[in-house]
Design an enzyme around this catalytic site. Structure first.
Site, PDB file in Angstrom:
ATOM      1  N   ASP A 109      39.553  35.909  39.594  1.00 42.78           N
ATOM      2  CA  ASP A 109      40.981  35.278  39.861  1.00 42.78           C
ATOM      3  C   ASP A 109      40.532  34.009  39.092  1.00 42.78           C
ATOM      4  O   ASP A 109      39.738  33.170  39.603  1.00 42.78           O
ATOM      5  CB  ASP A 109      41.340  34.996  41.145  1.00 42.78           C
ATOM      6  CG  ASP A 109      41.782  36.570  41.663  1.00 42.78           C
ATOM      7  OD1 ASP A 109      42.319  37.176  41.070  1.00 42.78           O
ATOM      8  OD2 ASP A 109      41.540  36.623  43.002  1.00 42.78           O
ATOM      9  N   ASP A 161      42.327  37.642  35.699  1.00 34.45           N
ATOM     10  CA  ASP A 161      43.784  37.234  36.304  1.00 34.45           C
ATOM     11  C   ASP A 161      43.634  35.869  36.052  1.00 34.45           C
ATOM     12  O   ASP A 161      43.216  35.160  36.924  1.00 34.45           O
ATOM     13  CB  ASP A 161      44.009  37.953  37.582  1.00 34.45           C
ATOM     14  CG  ASP A 161      44.304  39.191  37.501  1.00 34.45           C
ATOM     15  OD1 ASP A 161      44.395  39.986  36.893  1.00 34.45           O
ATOM     16  OD2 ASP A 161      44.617  39.726  38.961  1.00 34.45           O
TER      17      ASP A 161
END
Length: 764
Positions: A109, A161
């Site tokens: 992330d 992401d």
């Protein structure tokens, strides 16, 4: 650092003080070492080379980010070159990677922070194109309409992401501290949500007393949750940050405990937790200086309806489990209880840690399943469609939960690919296990269950929103199908079915069958051996040979009872499908001389008289045209008259038993039962009316049961029905797709509108 608990200073963080400050014992350290060894085969630890590769990828992304900000600055503002280098920009990580609990192959992330003159639209356009031009990039896709807009990409073998935040600062310094709440001033909500990821991660690490113990415990709990199929925020379970906060709270309660002890206390605490009492790592802020919406059930009425609130510690505080439903909470709580039992046995020396990480027996747990298929013909379309459909499946679970005849709808987060070449290359399947609510119906032996509306409304929402978001392509399809447990081998790879076979345990029952616990008790009574008898009884017992014979007989009875319980799948409930059909994806043309329609094909009954076959529903938005299959056309004439099923009771008795069905807690039908249709209103309905979808078509509606069973009813073909309706000029005002028994108007062009399939079942 001292923490304040209602005016009392304490050195430990949390909304309360610790429950125990006991130091670990040698047995705790030994069990913790065994826990680490049990985690290694599951690839939860990365090698040094793999960690270095991740650092290299993040460095490349950071360089690309800085270069992109410079290019955007040149295009937007005629700023001298010597000032462009001062704008900065930085890439941060958050989530499991920042916590140090990521596994092999896990994604990272990533947060991209830019100064105020760089817009979000630039990130999803020019930066997206920059990534697309990189040779290391694969599977690039942007989800700009998500709650937290994200770009998903695989860069040099590492999945990322990427989220974006635009700060209200002219430059981004290298030593910026994103935990500072003043940075949230004058930011849009999407930037605040993007910043919330790293702010929550840092706050969690700041609030745990022993980070190493926290990380090891979290690795074990995350692996356990994934194996049990309860790790997915999108599908209504808990995501990574929610599991991290649950573990962090237990670490606060037992700050000196070893990882193995924390795992045991984790299951002990949350198997007894009084939901919906929230899990908090620190007290809620009483002041909301910046005015962002924060979670507080004392102030916000809507927050009181959250089923399993776990509140993020960073401002603005939010509930990370908003998607949890009644069914998913029930499943999670059951897994907590079973986890506590397993870990207790581990501490007693009766089990090993590997027992905790066994796969869920999902595919052997239920008798009835719903299969959701998502497919596309092109890879890019498939990747986009798969993520979109997955984000909507929780709405289907909610629809099924609200059905008064369904007690539990269990969605498995794992999506399985095709197992046959006929399925296509780009297709995935999700499975929902169902438990039906069997109520006391007196003399009534069965109840009708209609899932048509629940499934059709989900299909409509999926496609309508996809079209609204300009995401839908013509090759994207969603199919919903009912299947029995005995037919799962047609949909699930055999190695998965074999891996998830449950252990036969005599001391516990499963909730998937109403009599499972009764069977287990019977097994316990039957499983008697001479060695289990007390010594006082053994001395006065018959000879050794007679004792052996008694034990053999008891074991034979036990084996027979086990096999009977496994084979008798219809002991509690049987399903009978009511005229289910398979819908084709093409169009149907009707000439002026002879109207043609998709015919209803009878489903052959098995030896027990229960109809077999799978019900499929497929939505086609192309041009409102539907075609019958070749087999349907060939059988249209011979299937124009179909024998109806033998009715169990009169329609009035069936209605009464359905109204009397008990509603589960939290169901909107719990207190409000839909009123019955008046008899005179039913008499006014024309044959084939949509209001009669749930009624059995018999030769005499108000006749006796013997008359119904002795005289076969004749169903007019849809061709005849369409002709008669066309002559009457009947118009449908409903915005829903009509049912097969609904009147079908023929347009001036000679086409029929798309038909929806009905999934109707009979519980016995």
């Amino acid at each position: 650092m001292a923490y304040d608990y209602g005016g009392v200073k304490n050195q430990y963080p949390g909304v309360t003080g610790p429950l125990s400050l006991t130091e670990p014992k040698p047995q705790d350290f030994e069990l913790s070492d065994k826990l680490v060894e049990a985690l290694k085969p599951h690839n939860v630890f990365e090698s040094e080379a793999e960690l270095n590769h991740r650092l290299e990828v993040l460095a490349k992304i950071n360089d690309l980010m800085r270069a992109w900000i410079k290019d955007v600055s040149r295009q937007k503002n005629n700023i001298p070159e010597n000032l462009i280098d001062t704008f900065g920009g930085k890439v941060f990580t958050f989530g499991s990677y920042r916590m140090g609990v990521h596994t092999k192959g896990a994604d990272i992330d990533t947060l991209c922070v830019a100064p105020r003159h760089v817009e979000r639209t630039d990130f999803f356009k020019s930066f997206y194109e920059l990534l697309k031009a990189q040779p290391e990039v694969k599977d690039l896709r942007a989800v700009e309409e998500a709650f937290v807009p994200v770009i998903k990409v695989e860069f040099d073998g590492i999945e990322l992401d990427l989220v974006f935040a635009r700060l209200a600062l002219p430059t981004i310094p290298e030593d910026i501290n994103l935990r500072d709440e003043t940075l949230l001033k004058n930011l849009d909500e999407k930037s605040v949500r993007s910043l919330n990821g790293i702010r929550v991660t840092d706050e969690i690490l700041h609030l745990v007393p022993h980070q190493d113990n926290f990380r090891m415990t979290l690795r074990a709990i995350k692996l356990w949750a994934k194996k049990k199929g309860i790790y997915s925020n999108a599908l209504g379970y808990l995501g990574g940050v929610s599991w991290a906060m649950l573990v962090a709270r237990v670490c606060q309660l037992y700050p000196k405990a070893a990882p193995a002890t924390v795992v045991h206390r984790f299951f002990l605490v949350y198997s007894k937790w009084d939901w919906p009492s929230p899990v908090l790592l620190k007290p809620l802020d009483t002041e909301n200086k910046l005015g962002f919406p924060v979670w507080d059930s004392r102030v916000n009425t809507a927050d009181r309806f959250h089923l399993m609130p776990i509140i993020t510690p960073a401002y603005p505080q939010q509930n990370s489990t908003f998607n949890v439903s009644q069914s998913t909470r029930t499943i999670i709580m059951e897994e907590f209880s079973e986890g506590l039992e397993c870990v207790t046995h581990i501490f007693e020396g009766r089990e090993e840690w590997s027992r905790l990480f066994e796969r869920s027996d999902f595919f052997h747990k239920y008798k009835h399943y719903i299969v959701v298929k998502g497919s596309a013909e092109e890879e890019d379309h498939y990747l986009e469609w798969k993520g979109y459909v997955e984000s909507k499946i929780r709405h289907l679970v909610g629809n099924l939960e609200r059905n008064p005849n369904i007690k539990l709808a269990h969605i498995m987060p794992t999506a399985y690919g095709p197992i046959n070449e006929s399925d296509g290359q780009y297709m995935c399947k999700w499975f929902i296990g169902l438990i039906f609510e069997l109520s006391n119906q007196g003399s009534q032996s069965g109840a009708n269950v209609d899932l048509t509306y629940d499934i059709q409304s989900f299909s409509d929402i999926v496609h309508q929103q996809a079209i609204k978001l300009n995401l839908y392509k013509e090759d994207m399809k969603v199919e919903i199908q009912y299947v029995k447990r005995k037919n799962l081998e047609q949909f699930v790879p055999p190695q998965i079915l074999n891996q998830t076979k449950p252990r036969k345990r005599l001391d516990s029952g499963r909730h998937s069958s109403g009599n499972a616990r009764r069977h287990s008790q019977d097994k316990g009574q039957l499983g008697i051996s001479s060695g289990s008898l007390p010594s006082s009884l053994s001395s006065s017992s018959p000879s050794q040979a007679q004792q052996s014979q008694v034990a053999d007989d008891a074991n034979a009875e036990l084996t027979k009872a086990v096999s009977t319980a496994e084979e008798d799948d219809d002991y509690v409930a049987e399903l009978e499908e009511d005229y289910t059909t398979q819908e084709s994806g093409c169009g149907l043309t009707a000439s002026s001389s002879s109207s043609t329609a998709a015919s209803m094909v009878s489903v052959p009954a098995n030896r027990n008289g229960v109809l077999d076959g799978d019900s499929t529903m497929q939505w086609h938005p192309s041009d409102g045209i539907r075609v019958e299959s070749e087999s349907s056309r060939r059988k249209e004439d011979e299937d124009s008259e179909i024998k109806s099923e033998n009715s169990v009771g009169s329609p009035s008795s069936q209605d009464s038993c359905q109204d009397a069905a008990s509603k589960r807690p939290g169901s909107p039908f719990q207190n409000d039962t839909p009123p019955k249709k008046p008899k005179d209103f039913l008499d006014q309905q024309v044959p084939g009316s949509p209001m009669q979808v749930d009624e059995k078509i018999t030769s005499s509606t108000h006749g006796s049961q013997s008359q119904v069973s002795s005289a076969p009813s004749h169903h007019p073909s849809l061709s005849d029905t369409a002709k008669s309706i066309a002559n009457k000029h009947v118009d449908l005002h409903s915005t829903e797709l009509p049912d097969l028994t609904s009147p079908q108007p023929i347009s001036s062009t000679g086409f029929l509108p798309p038909l929806k399939n009905s999934i109707k079942l009979k519980l016995k």
